[in-house]
Design a protein around this motif. Structure first.
Motif, PDB file in Angstrom:
ATOM      1  N   LYS A 172      26.148  32.177  66.369  1.00 46.32           N
ATOM      2  CA  LYS A 172      26.506  31.167  65.373  1.00 46.32           C
ATOM      3  C   LYS A 172      26.429  31.694  63.939  1.00 46.32           C
ATOM      4  CE  LYS A 172      25.116  27.236  68.252  1.00 46.32           C
ATOM      5  NZ  LYS A 172      24.300  26.002  68.332  1.00 46.32           N
ATOM      6  N   VAL A 173      25.971  32.936  63.776  1.00 48.11           N
ATOM      7  CA  VAL A 173      25.973  33.553  62.446  1.00 48.11           C
ATOM      8  C   VAL A 173      27.401  33.971  62.121  1.00 48.11           C
ATOM      9  CG1 VAL A 173      25.099  35.447  61.040  1.00 48.11           C
ATOM     10  CG2 VAL A 173      23.591  34.335  62.708  1.00 48.11           C
ATOM     11  N   LEU A 174      27.978  33.403  61.076  1.00 47.06           N
ATOM     12  CA  LEU A 174      29.394  33.606  60.758  1.00 47.06           C
ATOM     13  C   LEU A 174      29.635  34.880  59.967  1.00 47.06           C
ATOM     14  CD1 LEU A 174      30.303  29.919  59.791  1.00 47.06           C
ATOM     15  CD2 LEU A 174      30.482  31.037  62.024  1.00 47.06           C
ATOM     16  N   LEU A 175      28.667  35.311  59.169  1.00 49.51           N
ATOM     17  CA  LEU A 175      28.853  36.493  58.323  1.00 49.51           C
ATOM     18  C   LEU A 175      28.488  37.765  59.087  1.00 49.51           C
ATOM     19  CD1 LEU A 175      27.255  35.168  55.001  1.00 49.51           C
ATOM     20  CD2 LEU A 175      29.678  35.188  55.626  1.00 49.51           C
ATOM     21  N   GLN A 176      29.116  38.848  58.688  1.00 48.12           N
ATOM     22  CA  GLN A 176      28.790  40.164  59.256  1.00 48.12           C
ATOM     23  C   GLN A 176      27.560  40.704  58.534  1.00 48.12           C
ATOM     24  OE1 GLN A 176      30.228  41.649  61.878  1.00 48.12           O
ATOM     25  NE2 GLN A 176      31.570  39.862  62.131  1.00 48.12           N
ATOM     26  N   GLU A 191      25.726  35.251  50.297  1.00 44.91           N
ATOM     27  CA  GLU A 191      27.068  35.336  49.725  1.00 44.91           C
ATOM     28  C   GLU A 191      27.709  36.666  50.108  1.00 44.91           C
ATOM     29  OE1 GLU A 191      26.838  34.624  45.574  1.00 44.91           O
ATOM     30  OE2 GLU A 191      26.332  32.508  45.810  1.00 44.91           O
ATOM     31  N   LYS A 242      21.710  23.736  49.954  1.00 42.41           N
ATOM     32  CA  LYS A 242      22.590  24.902  50.008  1.00 42.41           C
ATOM     33  C   LYS A 242      22.241  25.768  48.804  1.00 42.41           C
ATOM     34  CE  LYS A 242      26.137  27.531  51.042  1.00 42.41           C
ATOM     35  NZ  LYS A 242      26.158  28.408  52.229  1.00 42.41           N
ATOM     36  N   PRO A 244      20.858  30.300  61.850  1.00 42.49           N
ATOM     37  CA  PRO A 244      22.210  30.615  61.372  1.00 42.49           C
ATOM     38  C   PRO A 244      22.555  29.927  60.054  1.00 42.49           C
ATOM     39  CG  PRO A 244      22.304  29.178  63.294  1.00 42.49           C
ATOM     40  CD  PRO A 244      20.891  29.630  63.161  1.00 42.49           C
ATOM     41  N   GLU A 245      21.984  28.734  59.799  1.00 42.98           N
ATOM     42  CA  GLU A 245      22.251  28.053  58.531  1.00 42.98           C
ATOM     43  C   GLU A 245      21.723  28.876  57.361  1.00 42.98           C
ATOM     44  OE1 GLU A 245      20.928  24.044  58.313  1.00 42.98           O
ATOM     45  OE2 GLU A 245      21.985  23.406  60.124  1.00 42.98           O
ATOM     46  N   ILE A 254      21.041  32.204  57.369  1.00 45.56           N
ATOM     47  CA  ILE A 254      21.775  33.468  57.274  1.00 45.56           C
ATOM     48  C   ILE A 254      23.129  33.251  56.606  1.00 45.56           C
ATOM     49  CG2 ILE A 254      22.806  35.354  58.590  1.00 45.56           C
ATOM     50  CD1 ILE A 254      19.830  35.464  58.653  1.00 45.56           C
ATOM     51  N   ASN A 255      23.783  32.150  56.928  1.00 41.27           N
ATOM     52  CA  ASN A 255      25.113  31.879  56.368  1.00 41.27           C
ATOM     53  C   ASN A 255      25.066  31.518  54.888  1.00 41.27           C
ATOM     54  OD1 ASN A 255      26.409  32.368  58.827  1.00 41.27           O
ATOM     55  ND2 ASN A 255      26.204  30.227  59.484  1.00 41.27           N
ATOM     56  N   CYS A 298      19.387  41.356  55.493  1.00 45.78           N
ATOM     57  CA  CYS A 298      18.484  40.372  56.099  1.00 45.78           C
ATOM     58  C   CYS A 298      17.396  41.108  56.865  1.00 45.78           C
ATOM     59  CB  CYS A 298      19.250  39.440  57.030  1.00 45.78           C
ATOM     60  SG  CYS A 298      18.194  38.279  57.914  1.00 45.78           S
TER      61      CYS A 298
END
Length: 746
Positions: free
Chosen positions: A569-573, A704, A677, A697-698, A700-701, A711
């Motif tokens: 669920k982590v969207l960023l690389q 920027e 946020k 995941p929230e 981590i996302n 991380c």
């Protein structure tokens, strides 16, 4: 925080004096406190030396002491006490009869001594017994609210008293084989009590959990899924079963007999302690599962209340039909011991008023129509527990506030969209044709409360001697729902409440002493209490409560689950580096974590010119330690915790985004209650993993997208439960068994 109550044991001389007066003052004590033996009035039938019974001294229970005190004024009671003593000594009936024939009558006390009263408001066993045996009411007896109100008598529905005779089980005309009856009439042996006191549990069986992926139930006692035919109503009273079937049919949910609610009800009806810590809550797309489990435990609670009142009703009717001369044989035969110290038998421990409203509404819906012709004070309850909040009113009138609220995640809006006050205690009373909300706690059948609300009551009772919480003394079914939300409040309150349950009360409260079950008087009520713990995740505090304070003799059942993790669920690389530190024991893990951070992590960010480093911290105590450390290092940082003022939060967010503060401390509870946020995060350090896996995941996302994002996650072997929810069960096993101390996920 409520202060821990100090309980002093009465002196032997004072207890002996009270016994001579025909009374016994029962102070609130823990069940495992020893009870001092009260000498029996001299009698040749009862004067037995230790040598005559083999030199083995058996410490008398509270029930034995009660029989002793009452036996001084009744030959039959004296014989009953002797019979009980000989049963404990292992003597046969023939030996007992010989001893009774050869012994002389016990000497009674004088009328003058027998008429002496004990302390007002305390347990006066002598007077209570005199009223029950002779049928003559002594003067100045405080019956309490139950005897003073005719409505209290009406609460036991005489029309339903014989419902079990027409039960779904046509082969069994009595209720002797029901789980309710078997559970409450079981007599614990001394060996069983010793084993329960040691709190050593071994899980003997396991079975796959229906409709729960990669999960299984494990238990310490008998298998809860016994072969039960569907025509037995699964242990429910017939009227409850039919009403539940009708509601289930109108919902069109398929086959009832294989449904989730029926299966979980069978588990509840086993009267074993239950820990289900993988329940998908209603606010996380789990409304169907959550509702099914809620229906099951509500029906279990109603079934327990209905069977309790039917048992009392039948015994009341039998007593009225028998003559006074036969009353002693009936009362002291054992079948009429059906009372607790107080009336309340079920407790729902819930985190928020909105959730309490949801549970109580469903409780009313699942109550048969004939028993809810009138629901008293429901309008008041809906008003006080409904979605009326000052902040909501402002948001409805302010367009900007409304748009800001809409950006919150869906689960946040579902959980906190209603009344999220966490301070409440409400009693619910079932009468013949109605349900009364806001009933007096001592005349209630069910108590619906939050941990904070009960802790407040406990604290008030410790300060004010005129107040007490004796209504917690006879809870037989405790249901803690949404324990994951309570964990975000203050879990120590739950420990305080559970420790207060099933203590011996300080006052009589109009209780019929001669109807109290022996295991209440023996201080064993906690061994009969069923605890049902429901949560979306498991943490060490819940484990400790379940292992230490849940000592039901029926055994334990808990759910074990293999987790897949939330890394997809982590969207960023983002390159997520997990760093393991050593901790000698769980008591030293906090010190080891801080030591690793100060020596290995902080030097890397101390001299960084870029800033944008956010420290995510799960515990408030860890938050305070890191704050104090950064102050000592004169570091550039700002705070965003659960106790930070709104004005300071707004200022801190602006400073961090503009680079005026290089480090931000952010706690899990602040994220739980506000879901901020945070902008400007370039480097994320997870000082301690979050309890709630969806937060990972929230957080981590929030990073920027740039070339320098990073991380780091700190963990130890004592973070096993949190770690497996985030990276998965299989990955956790490999990480904790590996010789390496650094792992990378991309």
């Amino acid at each position: 925080m409520a202060r821990k109550e100090s309980r002093k044991r009465p002196k032997a001389t004072k207890v002996a004096e009270n016994a001579k007066k025909g009374s016994f003052s029962a102070k609130r004590r823990r069940p495992d406190d020893k009870i001092i033996d009260v000498p029996m009035p001299t009698s040749s039938a009862s004067d037995v030396s230790e040598e005559e019974i083999g030199g083995v001294y058996r410490e008398p229970s509270m029930y034995d002491n009660l029989l002793k005190a009452l036996g001084s004024g009744s030959d039959k009671l004296a014989k009953l006490y002797m019979r009980r003593q000989r049963e404990q000594e292992g003597l046969s009936d023939e030996e007992e009869e010989e001893d009774e024939d050869g012994g002389s009558d016990s000497a009674g006390v004088s009328d003058k001594e027998d008429d002496r009263e004990g302390s007002p408001g305390k347990f006066n066993f002598g007077k209570a017994a005199r009223y029950e045996i002779t049928g003559t009411e002594p003067a100045n007896v405080d019956h309490g609210e139950e005897a003073a109100s005719e409505d209290e008598e009406e609460s036991y529905d005489g029309d339903d008293a014989d419902d079990d005779e027409h039960n779904c089980d046509s082969a069994n005309k009595t209720n002797d084989t029901s789980s309710f009856q078997l559970h409450l009439t079981h007599t614990l042996k001394s060996e069983e009590v010793d084993d329960l006191t040691k709190k050593k549990w071994k899980f003997k069986w396991e079975m796959p959990a229906t409709n729960i992926p990669v999960s299984k139930w494990v238990g310490t006692s008998e298998h809860f899924m016994k072969e039960v035919s569907s025509d037995l109503c699964y242990g429910l009273k017939e009227k409850l079963f039919k009403h539940w079937l009708n509601i289930f049919g109108t919902q069109g949910s398929g086959d009832f007999h294989s449904s989730k609610q029926r299966l979980f009800f069978s588990l509840c009806n086993s009267y074993q302690d239950i820990m289900h810590c993988n329940k998908k809550p209603f606010y996380l797309k789990g409304r169907e599962e959550d509702s099914s489990i809620m229906d099951a435990y509500i029906m279990h609670a109603l079934n327990h209340i209905y069977r309790t009142r039917d048992l009392v009703t039948k015994n009341d009717a039998k007593q009225k039909k028998n003559e006074d001369g036969k009353k002693e044989d009936i009362i002291y035969g054992g079948s009429f011991l059906d009372h607790g110290f107080t009336r309340a038998k079920v407790m729902f421990l819930l985190p928020l008023r909105s959730i309490a409203l949801r549970v109580v509404k469903r409780l009313i819906q699942l109550t048969p129509s004939s028993d809810k012709a009138n629901v008293e004070y429901f309008d008041r309850f809906s008003e006080e527990f409904g979605a009326e909040d000052a902040e909501d009113d402002v948001s409805n009138n302010d367009a900007s506030s409304k748009s800001q609220k809409s950006v919150k995640p869906t689960d946040f809006q579902l959980l906190f969209g209603g009344n999220h006050d966490d301070h409440f205690v409400v009693g619910i009373k079932f009468t013949k044709k109605s349900i009364k909300l806001y009933s007096d706690f001592y005349s209630s059948d069910i108590i619906v409360a939050s941990p904070l609300g009960l802790v407040t009551k406990i604290g008030e009772a410790e300060i004010d001697k005129d107040k007490d919480v004796d209504y917690l003394s006879s809870i037989e079914v405790l249901i803690v729902d949404h324990a994951d939300v309570i964990a975000m409040q203050n879990w120590s309150h739950v420990n305080t409440v559970v420790e207060q349950l099933n203590c011996t009360p300080s006052k009589q409260h109009g209780t019929d002493i001669m109807r109290i079950r022996p295991w209440y008087l023996d201080g064993q009520a906690r061994f009969y209490r069923q605890t049902i713990l429901l949560s979306s995740f498991l943490n060490p505090e819940m484990n400790a409560l379940f292992n230490r304070l849940c000592v039901n003799y029926e055994g334990k059942v808990k759910l074990l689950t293999e987790h897949k993790g939330v890394l997809p669920k982590v969207l960023l690389q983002v390159r997520q580096v997990y760093e393991q530190f050593d901790a000698p024991s769980i008591a030293e893990v906090d010190d080891a974590r801080l030591d690793y951070f100060t020596k290995r992590v902080f030097p890397k960010i101390k001299d960084s010119l870029e800033g944008g480093t956010m420290l995510f911290i799960s515990s408030y105590f860890e938050f305070v330690r890191i704050r104090n450390f950064l102050k000592s290092q004169n570091a550039s940082f700002c705070l965003l915790g659960e106790y930070t003022k709104p004005s300071d939060i707004s200022r801190a967010r602006v400073w961090f985004f503009e680079g005026k503060r290089k480090i931000m401390l952010y706690t899990e509870r602040a994220h739980f209650y506000h879901r901020y946020k945070i902008r400007g995060v370039q480097n994320l350090i997870v000082y301690s993993l979050p309890e709630r896996k969806e937060f990972y995941p929230e957080i981590i996302n929030m990073l920027e997208a740039s070339k320098n994002i990073a991380c780091s996650v700190l963990f130890s072997r004592f973070d096993h439960l949190r770690l497996e929810r985030i990276v998965g069960t299989h990955a956790t096993k490999r990480m904790l068994s590996s010789d390496k101390d650094m792992f990378v996920f991309c």
